[in-house]
Design an enzyme around this catalytic site. Sequence first.
Site: not given
Length: 214
Positions: A14, A89, A128, A161, A172
């Site tokens: 996103k 969300r 990531r 992160r 998640r």
Amino acid sequence: MKAIILLGAPGAGKGTLAEGIRSKTDYIHVSTGDMLRAAIKAGRETGLEAKAYMEAGELVPDDLIMRIVGERLSQGRETDQYMFDGFPRTTEQARLLDETLAKSGAKVDQVFLLEVPTDVIVSRLSGRRICKGCGAVYHVTNIPSKVEGVCDQCGGELYQRPDDSEETVLNRLGVYEKQTASLIDFYDKKGVLIRIDAGTNPQAATAELMSKLA
Ligand code: AMP
């Protein structure tokens, strides 16, 4: 006012797509995740409230999210075009967003669902890496930096992160299935849902989205 939403699991791309669209259009990128991370960094009250939820990969309460989104929209102009990323969300957030937009005679115009297979998502998120200096995004195998751990653009240190660790990623994804996936049906019933194949590369997904942008 115009409003579009990028919907999809964490790691669907996103943020990357939003940046691609922002650079080609007048859409203002509103990422609640980025706003919360900025609030934590600045030591603001909202950041302190949100921190523990975020680190555990849980959703931050709806009222806090609506407060920061409401504040952001109230600073804007009637002609602004918003692209929401990571928001809404929950169906409650979606309902409250409709209410907020309706006050300005606006509505959610289009919702782009970024579809990506789960195994691709897990690998994207756990690999990531982000630059501490400029926020540039890398991936240990898909988009490696020239020197490991160092940003190509600003020489900053790359970090993972805290919520991208494999355990939190799985949580998640579970939270997405339980609390966010119902939005697919919510927006499909309103006739505004558009599916985008985001499983291959971000350039192709951005081009597909751009071609469907009303
Ligand atoms: P993101 O950067 O969009 O993946 O968001 C990172 C984390 O911020 C999420 O795992 C949640 O803890 C929190 N968060 C961001 N946006 C929302 C939202 N709209 N509702 C609830 N929590 C959110």
